[in-house]
Design an enzyme around this catalytic site. Structure first.
Site, PDB file in Angstrom:
ATOM      1  CE1 TYR A 109      -4.351   0.716  -0.197  1.00 38.50           C
ATOM      2  CE2 TYR A 109      -3.856   2.340   1.487  1.00 38.50           C
ATOM      3  CZ  TYR A 109      -4.712   1.825   0.529  1.00 38.50           C
ATOM      4  OH  TYR A 109      -5.924   2.423   0.300  1.00 38.50           O
ATOM      5  CD1 TRP A 111      -1.706   5.011   2.658  1.00 38.51           C
ATOM      6  CD2 TRP A 111      -0.771   7.039   2.748  1.00 38.51           C
ATOM      7  NE1 TRP A 111      -2.669   5.923   2.283  1.00 38.51           N
ATOM      8  CE2 TRP A 111      -2.113   7.181   2.332  1.00 38.51           C
ATOM      9  CE3 TRP A 111       0.022   8.179   2.876  1.00 38.51           C
ATOM     10  CZ2 TRP A 111      -2.680   8.421   2.049  1.00 38.51           C
ATOM     11  CZ3 TRP A 111      -0.554   9.405   2.598  1.00 38.51           C
ATOM     12  CH2 TRP A 111      -1.885   9.526   2.186  1.00 38.51           C
TER      13      TRP A 111
END
Length: 778
Positions: A109, A111
């Protein structure tokens, strides 16, 4: 004391390192509104949860690959790096040889890091693509529903999400903002890659100074700051679509809609109007119909519609509204409401999606694409919508619908996860634990002992952004930042690139992966390639890399402050059509209608969600939980930082509830409470406030999952709301996440000494003797 520049998803800052190693941070001098999350950086950097050495789950080390319900419950054995890398390489090779490349899931992901090179998702996907391919994921938990819907309605999701009308345009021209889901100030300090100058707080203050009225449509009063003139419409969660339809119905029956705009720039209005006036199903979607559903009085609904038609109005919908069952509907209905007003494409009017959901929405920074690491094509065609990870692992071979296609889940034997924490993002964590028990092997790259790391078989310690060099910057940023290394790596931590380069070397494609470059060599290459492209396009003249690195940043050329969404389309819908089948805004989509999906019809519609206030399901669990984004951390990042820790109540995450709901349950401010439904339970500290609708409770996401051993369904000792939320898709069209709402009940804790919070300490770690490398290497 040395000072080094860097940046993060919460903005650019400077790191000051004392001779003894103590670290302090200070905001970038150009930032008018620095993020409070900066205060979490020093405490998290060397926290006891940092992973110091590679570790292997004891059962996997003893018995080898295979499904195991012991993931998350066993101690880990620390091993040497070379042995850990040999184990991972051998397992990757075994799985591709026995089951094929589609049996490897490349979980990531975006982030993990604000850096453009040490971007975990890019590094992992580049590695796995060169390995021969992998099953990946599409879209995001934040926007999984809108990213699928908007292309059907306006032709391009990015046009709405990234080219929204700018704040200066709104401040200058808008007289009324109708904010469904509000404009939450807590979110505007966060953007993928960061922004150097956080402008949204200043823009909100400018709205107040300009006297722009805001209708806040949200069960939470704190979804808008106290500055601008505000009328609060405390709508029942999950019912915004009913309110939008009733507003549009009022415009229709009172002749306040702009028929000329609808005829020229939209298609499907007559079909939608037939649904609104009841000719399609016998139920007029008027204010009297909507009032008992959404909890707003009929006269207030009609009055708001008339105000909207009488002035320059912007309809905005936060991303949170589409993270729910039938989440397509509030986005589509909000766009239809704006279309009925006829102001789409006019300065200060029309539609917006995500103001207050992310710091760059409406911002005026640079529109340049920044340097990036190419991932290369994935030779495997398999993918899943990202919020279907548990279904993927639990139901190999099962078919499902996605955006008009019929797909089948592959049989995943190895999960390789680098960047992201699915035990934060995903719903129904008890189900996710069962899903993570199924693969043969789970490999996780992580700086901290998060729940995802604790549910792995092989854990590889990864550096943080402060422990390596990189290039940093985000969408609509004003600067490209030279991210200097500020501190030495923690323990034996390595960066993802070094780990994957070592694995690639073992698997026979090391030279292809690194292309003969060191990380510094990659930074120079990516920067100079980008700079040459800018110069060739006449978009800017960046300095040579050495000068840029020495200066610590380069100011990016900014775009014009004034920007209006769909302005060119409105001016010439025939000459500048949208990329929809009709070339217009599709208030009724023949494409979607032809799919005949019961949970997503061909036009915006009221579909009653299974969990909302006032339904039969609410008789057992009468409170509606809003699991929104936290103000004290980024998702689950920095949960061990000072701002997050200082906001805990009774040592747990704080749950907000209305004094009337608390009194009915004999709960006092600061009490330890148990929040529960049939999916699970968690402990939290009560915080009483009248700034939310009665019957609604708020428990933000991101508290590290801390399951109490032996509890099934799980009891989280720390307050993670995703033990309570349902792992169900928004619809068969998008398969988006639905983690925003859940019906729950709350009771004051009366079970004696509560279970301790354990996630702020590492799991049990054992030391292994030196072991020979496995034989199964290519």
């Amino acid at each position: 004391m040395t000072t080094t520049p860097t940046t993060s998803h919460w903005g650019a800052f400077r790191v000051r390192t004392a001779p003894g190693g103590a670290v302090t941070v200070e905001p970038h001098p150009a930032d008018p509104s620095p993020s409070p999350l900066l205060g979490g950086v020093p405490g998290a950097l060397h926290h006891p949860t940092r992973i110091a050495r590679p570790a292997v789950r004891a059962g996997w080390l003893e018995h080898g690959p295979g499904p195991s319900s012991r993931r998350g419950a066993e101690p880990f054995v620390e091993v040497e790096w070379e042995h850990a890398l040999d184990l991972v390489a051998a397992e990757l090779d075994r799985v591709r040889n026995e089951f094929g490349h589609q049996a490897v899931f490349g979980g990531s992901y975006g982030w993990a890091s604000a850096g453009r090179f040490h971007h975990a998702q890019s590094q992992l996907h580049r590695f796995l693509a060169q390995f021969g391919g992998y099953t990946g994921s599409r879209n995001s938990y934040s926007l999984g529903t809108s990213l699928v819907l908007l292309p059907h309605v306006v032709g391009d999701a990015e046009a709405v999400l990234r080219a929204s009308s700018s704040w200066p345009t709104i401040t200058r021209h808008t007289r009324l903002i109708v904010a469904f889901g509000g404009i939450p100030a807590k979110n505007v300090h966060v953007t993928p890659g960061g922004v150097t100058r956080h402008g949204t707080p200043g823009h909100l203050a400018a709205l107040a100074a300009a006297g722009v009225d805001i209708a806040l449509v949200s069960p939470l009063r704190d979804d808008l700051s106290d500055g601008p003139p505000t009328d609060w419409y405390p709508v029942a969660p999950g019912t915004d679509t009913a309110l939008m339809l009733a507003l549009t119905h009022t415009l229709l029956v009172e002749g306040l809609h702009d028929r000329a705009f609808l005829d020229r720039c939209t298609t499907g209005w007559d079909t939608l109007a037939g649904y609104l006036d009841g000719s399609a199903d016998g139920i007029p979607k008027d204010a009297d119909w909507a009032a008992p559903i959404c909890g707003i009085a009929p006269d207030r609904i009609r009055g708001l519609a008339r105000r909207m038609a009488a002035t320059r109005t912007l309809v905005t919908v936060t991303w949170s509204l589409q993270r729910a069952r039938y989440g397509e509907q509030p986005v589509w209905a909000g766009l239809a409401l704006a279309a009925a007003l006829g102001q789409i494409g006019l300065p200060g009017g029309g539609f917006g999606h995500g103001y207050g959901s992310m710091g760059d929405v409406g911002d005026t920074g640079s529109a340049l694409r920044l340097p990036f690491l190419p991932q290369g094509p994935n030779p495997v065609d398999e993918f899943i919508p990202c919020a279907r990870i548990a279904d993927l692992l639990l139901h190999p071979g099962e078919e499902y619908d996605y955006d008009g296609t019929r797909r089948r889940y592959p049989d995943i034997r190895l999960v390789h996860w680098a960047g992201g924490n699915p035990f934060h993002h995903h719903q129904d964590l008890g189900r996710l634990r069962r899903a993570f028990a199924r693969p043969d092997t789970v490999v996780v790259h992580e700086p901290h002992w998060t729940a995802t790391a604790r549910h792995a078989d092989i854990v590889l310690p990864i550096t943080t952004a402060l422990e390596r060099e990189d290039l940093g910057g985000g969408r609509r940023d004003t600067h490209l930042i030279a991210m200097h290394r500020a501190v030495a790596p923690y323990g034996e931590a390595r960066d993802d690139h070094a780990v994957l380069a070592a694995l690639a070397e073992r698997l026979g494609f090391g030279a292809e992966f690194t292309e003969g470059r060191t990380p510094r060599g990659w930074l120079v290459h990516l920067y100079e390639e980008w700079a040459d492209r800018l110069r060739a396009d006449g978009a800017g003249d960046p300095p040579p890399f050495r000068a840029f690195w020495s200066a610590g940043e380069w100011r990016l050329p900014e775009q014009a402050a004034e920007r209006t969404l769909f302005e060119e389309f409105r001016a010439d819908p025939e000459g500048r059509p949208l990329a929809t089948p009709s070339g217009r805004i599709e208030l009724h989509s023949a494409t979607v209608a032809a799919l005949a999906l019961p949970d997503c019809p061909g036009h915006p519609a009221w579909l009653d969600p299974p969990e909302r206030l006032g339904t039969a399901a609410a008789e057992r669990h009468p409170l509606l939980l809003v699991a929104n984004q936290p103000a004290t951390r980024l998702h689950s990042q920095l949960d061990v930082g000072a701002p997050s820790l200082s906001d805990k109540v009774a040592g747990r995450e704080a749950v907000e509830l209305h004094p009337a709901d608390a009194a009915a349950r004999a709960v006092g401010d600061g009490d330890l409470v148990r929040i529960f439904n049939d999916r699970g339970a968690c402990l939290a500290g009560a915080r009483l406030t009248d700034r939310l609708r009665p019957g609604v409770v708020r428990l933000p996401t991101g508290a590290w999952f801390d399951p109490v051993p032996g509890t099934e369904p799980p009891l989280c000792a720390h307050g993670n709301p995703n033990v309570l939320t349902a792992d169900e898709p928004s619809s068969r069209l998008s398969q988006g996440c639905t983690g925003q709402h859940a019906l729950v009940e709350i009771e004051r804790w009366s079970g004696g000494e509560p279970p301790p919070v354990t996630v702020r300490h590492p799991p049990v770690l054992l030391t292994a003797p030196a072991m020979p490398a496995p034989e199964s290497t290519p």
